[in-house]
Design a protein around this motif. Structure first.
Motif, PDB file in Angstrom:
ATOM      1  N   UNK A   1       0.803  -1.110   0.160  1.00 32.79           N
ATOM      2  CA  UNK A   1      -0.158   0.102   0.033  1.00 32.79           C
ATOM      3  C   UNK A   1       0.836   1.272  -0.027  1.00 32.79           C
ATOM      4  N   UNK A   2       2.333   1.157   0.391  1.00 29.69           N
ATOM      5  CA  UNK A   2       3.056   2.019   0.281  1.00 29.69           C
ATOM      6  C   UNK A   2       3.752   2.307  -0.659  1.00 29.69           C
ATOM      7  N   UNK A   3       3.834   1.022  -1.774  1.00 26.92           N
ATOM      8  CA  UNK A   3       4.754   0.947  -2.851  1.00 26.92           C
ATOM      9  C   UNK A   3       6.332   0.449  -2.357  1.00 26.92           C
ATOM     10  N   UNK A   4       6.641  -0.616  -3.173  1.00 28.80           N
ATOM     11  CA  UNK A   4       7.648  -1.268  -2.678  1.00 28.80           C
ATOM     12  C   UNK A   4       8.816  -1.455  -4.010  1.00 28.80           C
ATOM     13  N   UNK A   5      10.060  -0.906  -3.672  1.00 28.83           N
ATOM     14  CA  UNK A   5      11.027  -0.939  -4.716  1.00 28.83           C
ATOM     15  C   UNK A   5      11.932  -2.221  -4.031  1.00 28.83           C
ATOM     16  N   UNK A   6      12.143  -2.984  -4.915  1.00 31.01           N
ATOM     17  CA  UNK A   6      13.146  -4.338  -4.680  1.00 31.01           C
ATOM     18  C   UNK A   6      14.572  -3.940  -5.149  1.00 31.01           C
ATOM     19  N   UNK A   7      15.418  -4.645  -4.466  1.00 29.60           N
ATOM     20  CA  UNK A   7      17.256  -4.353  -4.797  1.00 29.60           C
ATOM     21  C   UNK A   7      17.338  -5.103  -6.045  1.00 29.60           C
ATOM     22  N   UNK A   8      18.453  -4.966  -6.507  1.00 26.14           N
ATOM     23  CA  UNK A   8      19.053  -5.301  -7.735  1.00 26.14           C
ATOM     24  C   UNK A   8      19.223  -6.978  -7.848  1.00 26.14           C
ATOM     25  N   UNK A   9      19.631  -7.399  -6.992  1.00 25.19           N
ATOM     26  CA  UNK A   9      19.544  -8.947  -6.863  1.00 25.19           C
ATOM     27  C   UNK A   9      18.390  -9.778  -7.222  1.00 25.19           C
ATOM     28  N   UNK A  10      17.250  -9.207  -6.539  1.00 28.82           N
ATOM     29  CA  UNK A  10      15.926  -9.798  -6.498  1.00 28.82           C
ATOM     30  C   UNK A  10      15.279  -9.283  -7.774  1.00 28.82           C
ATOM     31  N   UNK A  11      15.684  -8.079  -8.501  1.00 29.38           N
ATOM     32  CA  UNK A  11      15.231  -7.461  -9.518  1.00 29.38           C
ATOM     33  C   UNK A  11      15.461  -8.367 -10.751  1.00 29.38           C
ATOM     34  N   UNK A  12      16.896  -8.731 -10.845  1.00 28.38           N
ATOM     35  CA  UNK A  12      17.419  -9.508 -11.794  1.00 28.38           C
ATOM     36  C   UNK A  12      17.009 -10.995 -11.889  1.00 28.38           C
ATOM     37  N   UNK A  13      16.808 -11.445 -10.700  1.00 27.29           N
ATOM     38  CA  UNK A  13      16.469 -13.002 -10.633  1.00 27.29           C
ATOM     39  C   UNK A  13      14.623 -13.172 -11.129  1.00 27.29           C
ATOM     40  N   UNK A  14      14.149 -12.164 -10.463  1.00 30.20           N
ATOM     41  CA  UNK A  14      12.478 -12.304 -10.663  1.00 30.20           C
ATOM     42  C   UNK A  14      12.266 -11.940 -12.253  1.00 30.20           C
ATOM     43  N   UNK A  15      13.004 -10.481 -12.626  1.00 25.98           N
ATOM     44  CA  UNK A  15      12.609  -9.906 -13.730  1.00 25.98           C
ATOM     45  C   UNK A  15      12.823 -11.099 -14.669  1.00 25.98           C
ATOM     46  N   UNK A  16      13.750 -12.069 -14.639  1.00 33.65           N
ATOM     47  CA  UNK A  16      13.835 -12.790 -16.051  1.00 33.65           C
ATOM     48  C   UNK A  16      12.697 -13.961 -15.854  1.00 33.65           C
TER      49      UNK A  16
END
Length: 296
Positions: A126-141
């Motif tokens: 509800x406040x908006x969440x930004x995730x870090x680079x390791x999570x971003x790269x792993x889950x982005x793929x």
């Protein structure tokens, strides 16, 4: 001569979301520069998960404003107003947007021991969440591969992605605890008018007296109201907006820092330097140097 201030204010637009064919949620994989919504202030009942594959741009989610580099992975809660994350200068490879109702799996399913943590994740969002680079790269793929999956397999992948997002400690909640634009209609209209006014006019001087009058409040009342609604002062909000725009200019345009200051709404260079360091923790020249070193 600078242009006159705009006087027309827009509420965030309600975006109507249709699930993808054969699915309980919407999945869209945009090619580069295809989802140009960085200027569109909108909201929707659906929780939104966004993966920006590379590139840099501006985040505006609720009262939070920041600049991302090398892509982004964001989770936005239900009815939280936000702008899009890409435009024709972002430089991303593609952008994936997944939108789902908070109860898209069913109330009973979301209360199972294995899945109730996903409901907690949606509450945190509800406040908006930004995730870090390791999570971003792993889950982005993983999100990228969903484009070629059948609906059932795609659903299983989404549940797995949400589960990983709930488990990670590599994240930042973007709006302070207690922030919400799900308020009374009168408050919602007023705060959205203020946000739009800053978005349209941050390059110009913005006087507290002027914005208080537009909100039909005295200056002291307005200052207390804005702090209560956003957990930050109005001056802080405006300075953050200007600094984030300065970050965008530093990354995208090889212009002198003094010009960056002026183009971002700072008429006093020493005030710009002080504000920039307060928001980013470093000087503008250091920020530009580190950014270029990272990109090389």
């Amino acid at each position: 001569m600078k242009p006159q201030l705009k006087t027309k204010f827009l509420k965030p637009a309600l975006e109507v979301v249709e699930p993808s064919f054969g699915s309980s949620f919407a999945y869209i994989n945009f090619s580069r520069n295809a989802n140009l919504k960085a200027h569109v202030w909108h909201y929707h009942p659906e929780v939104e998960l966004v993966f920006v594959n590379g590139g840099s741009g501006k985040r505006q989610i609720g009262s939070h404003i920041s600049y991302y580099t090398d892509g982004d992975l964001i989770l936005i809660g239900s009815n939280l107003p936000h702008c899009g994350f890409t435009d024709d200068t972002t430089g991303n490879m593609n952008e994936i947007v997944i939108q789902m109702k908070p109860d898209f799996l069913g109330d009973s399913f979301m209360q199972l021991p294995e899945t109730k943590s996903i409901a907690q994740l949606f509450t945190r969002a509800r406040g908006g969440i930004a995730f870090g680079p390791q999570v971003r790269n792993a889950l982005g793929s993983k999100m990228d591969k969903m484009a070629k999956q059948q609906p059932f397999e795609r659903l299983l992948t989404l549940i797995a992605v949400l589960h990983e997002l709930e488990k990670t400690d590599d994240y930042k909640v973007l709006n302070a605890e207690g922030f919400s634009l799900e308020t009374q209609v009168q408050d919602n209209d007023r705060i959205n008018m203020i946000f739009n006014y800053v978005k349209d006019n941050f390059r110009e001087p913005i006087a507290l007296e002027d914005v208080s009058e537009r909100a039909s409040m005295t200056v002291p009342s307005f200052c207390r109201y804005f702090k209560k609604m956003t957990n930050k002062t109005f001056v802080q909000f405006v300075n953050e907006y200007r600094v984030v725009h300065a970050c965008k200019l530093l990354a995208e345009k090889p212009i002198p820092i003094s010009e960056v200051s002026y183009e971002s709404g700072f008429n006093n260079f020493s005030h710009f330097n002080k504000s920039f360091k307060e928001v980013t923790g470093k000087s503008a020249s250091q920020y530009r140097k580190e950014l270029h070193a990272h990109l090389e």
